[in-house]
Every structure is written in structure tokens, then in C-alpha cells.
Write a protein that holds these residues in place. Structure first.
Motif, mmCIF file in Angstrom:
data_model
loop_
_atom_site.group_PDB
_atom_site.id
_atom_site.type_symbol
_atom_site.label_atom_id
_atom_site.label_comp_id
_atom_site.label_asym_id
_atom_site.label_seq_id
_atom_site.Cartn_x
_atom_site.Cartn_y
_atom_site.Cartn_z
ATOM 1 N N THR A 127 19.697 38.810 18.799
ATOM 2 C CA THR A 127 19.928 37.723 17.845
ATOM 3 C C THR A 127 20.101 38.264 16.431
ATOM 4 N N GLY A 128 19.274 39.216 16.054
ATOM 5 C CA GLY A 128 19.367 39.783 14.712
ATOM 6 C C GLY A 128 20.667 40.525 14.480
ATOM 7 N N MET A 129 21.119 41.286 15.468
ATOM 8 C CA MET A 129 22.386 41.999 15.355
ATOM 9 C C MET A 129 23.541 41.013 15.218
ATOM 10 N N ARG A 130 23.494 39.936 16.005
ATOM 11 C CA ARG A 130 24.557 38.928 15.958
ATOM 12 C C ARG A 130 24.626 38.289 14.564
ATOM 13 N N GLN A 131 23.466 37.998 13.987
ATOM 14 C CA GLN A 131 23.457 37.346 12.680
ATOM 15 C C GLN A 131 23.970 38.284 11.595
ATOM 16 N N ALA A 167 14.670 39.479 11.933
ATOM 17 C CA ALA A 167 16.023 39.084 11.535
ATOM 18 C C ALA A 167 15.970 38.090 10.371
ATOM 19 N N ARG A 168 14.991 37.173 10.406
ATOM 20 C CA ARG A 168 14.840 36.211 9.314
ATOM 21 C C ARG A 168 14.504 36.933 8.015
ATOM 22 N N ARG A 169 13.623 37.934 8.106
ATOM 23 C CA ARG A 169 13.259 38.700 6.910
ATOM 24 C C ARG A 169 14.471 39.422 6.341
ATOM 25 N N ALA A 170 15.284 40.015 7.201
ATOM 26 C CA ALA A 170 16.477 40.724 6.740
ATOM 27 C C ALA A 170 17.456 39.762 6.073
ATOM 28 N N LEU A 171 17.599 38.561 6.629
ATOM 29 C CA LEU A 171 18.508 37.575 6.049
ATOM 30 C C LEU A 171 18.046 37.159 4.659
#
Length: 256
Positions: free
Chosen positions: A141-145, A173-177
């Protein structure tokens, strides 16, 4: 020095579906160089507003301009200067991240060398890493986002629209966004960050517009909203604004 025109200008913008009003006379002016939050629950009108700005919906009344371009009269030009990310966007499973980004760069007229240079910039900013040479069907999911965001900004758009972009992401992934959104502020660029999550607004947004029932209840910095409602937190301010709006609607109905 002449001030720069706002990157977003809404005047009495409305959208109706028969007897249902999804967006009710929203007027708003937003300058660049900031992350501007659209805060409201599901059904508040946030997505309707953003779909109008993305030229996916026609307004029923009023006007909207993005980077000085009218979304109704100049939709092709608007599409050239915006990027859009929402929680439900897909990627072609058979293509690698690099192939996806090159494909979208071509839509915006970037040559191969220009696209490679831009991909290198985005790799440094978003840590795309192995997403570039991995097929999208194998992404987490994180890679896709990450690739979805990179695809949306490949042409360095003046206005980036993030509609519930953190929805469904894991904690990393939320933190990276959020870190990327906070670091992406630049003069002449605007990020519209739409969410119902208070903590995300508190962390990344410079100014906030509160929407409820299709109406704009308030707009300002977080300290301004707290002072206006005499609240201690943004969540308290939000609920007080909603309560005031609902009381006003009841009063107006009784006056008829």
C-alpha cells in the motif's frame, strides 16, 4: 510589488443533484505557498468541491478558478496545472513505477530526458527506491501511494489536490505522506488537503476551511478558528461551528 493572484478563487460555487444540494454557495480565495485544509465529515461537500476543481463535475451555479483558469470554460488548461491524489486511485499492474511515470510525463509534453530528471527529483523527495523497477501489481500500500503521488506531481503542478489521500495507509506510509506534504510547500504552489481527520489538519495545514452540509462554516488559521469559537482544540472548534450552523438552520426554518 504587485501581489500574486490567488491560486484558488471560488465565488458562490454550488452543486445540486435534483432537490439535494451537495455544495451551497461556497466563496473562498486561497493563495499559494501553503497547505490549505478542507476539513469536514463524509458528506460535507469536500469531494464534490474537489471534483469540480479537477474538472470532473460541472457546477450548478457560481464560478471556480484554479491558477487564474476557469474550470468550466478552460478545463483542458486547468488539467495541465493540477495534480490529483485520492484514496481510490489505481495503477496499471503490469507496469513498473518508472514506466508509469514516463507515461504520465508524456501526457504533459515532457521529453524522456526531462522525465528522467524529474523522476530523479521525486525519487529523492519521496524515496521511491525499488518502486521504480517493480511492477505495480507487486506493490505494498505504501509503495502504491508513493507512485500515485509521484504520478500526480510529475509535471510540477501549481495546485495539488489530496482527497483523503491517507485513507487506508498503514502507519509508516501515512507518516511518509504527511512528511512529504509538509516539505512540499513552495511559493507559487498550493496543496489542497481534504480530510476528516483532525490530527492531519493540525499537523500539516497552514489554513483551514470547515465544511458541513455543503456549506463553508469558517476559514482561517487554526489559532483564528480557536479564537472565533473560544475552543481549546481544533476538534472542539469544529463541533462548535457545526452546532452554530445547525442552530442557524433551525432558526431560519422556523422563520419561514
Amino acid at each position: 510589488m504587485t501581489p500574486s493572484p490567488p491560486l484558488l478563487e471560488l465565488k458562490q460555487l454550488s452543486k445540486r443533484y435534483g432537490s439535494f444540494t451537495a455544495l451551497d454557495g461556497v466563496t473562498l480565495s486561497v493563495d499559494g505557498g501553503q497547505v490549505f485544509g478542507l476539513l469536514g465529515p463524509n458528506g460535507a461537500g469536500k469531494t464534490t468541491l474537489l471534483r469540480i476543481l479537477a474538472t470532473l463535475l460541472q457546477p450548478s451555479a457560481g464560478t471556480a478558478a484554479v491558477a487564474g483558469l476557469d474550470v468550466t470554460r478552460q478545463p483542458d488548461a486547468v488539467r495541465q496545472c493540477i495534480g490529483v491524489v485520492n484514496g481510490g486511485m489505481g495503477l496499471p499492474a503490469r507496469l513498473t513505477g518508472r514506466e508509469i511515470l514516463h507515461s504520465f510525463a508524456g501526457f504533459y509534453g515532457l521529453g524522456r530526458a526531462q522525465a528522467e530528471a524529474r523522476i530523479a527529483e521525486l525519487d529523492a523527495a519521496l524515496d521511491l527506491g525499488r518502486t521504480l523497477n517493480t511492477r505495480a501489481g507487486e506493490y505494498s500500500t505504501g509503495m502504491r501511494q508513493k507512485v500515485t503521488i509521484a504520478r500526480a506531481v510529475i509535471q510540477d503542478p501549481a495546485v495539488l489536490i489530496l482527497d483523503e489521500a491517507a485513507s487506508g495507509l498503514d502507519i509508516f506510509a501515512r507518516r511518509a505522506l504527511l512528511d512529504w506534504v509538509a516539505a512540499a510547500r513552495r511559493p507559487g504552489r498550493l496543496t489542497l488537503y481534504s480530510t476528516h481527520v483532525m490530527s492531519e489538519v493540525e499537523e500539516v495545514c497552514d489554513r483551514v476551511a470547515v465544511l458541513h452540509g455543503g456549506r463553508l462554516l469558517a476559514e482561517g488559521t487554526q489559532p483564528e478558528l480557536l479564537a472565533r469559537t473560544e475552543a481549546g482544540t481544533l476538534e472542539q472548534a469544529f463541533f462548535r461551528l457545526v452546532e452554530q450552523d445547525e442552530a442557524a438552520q433551525v432558526g431560519a426554518a422556523h422563520a419561514l
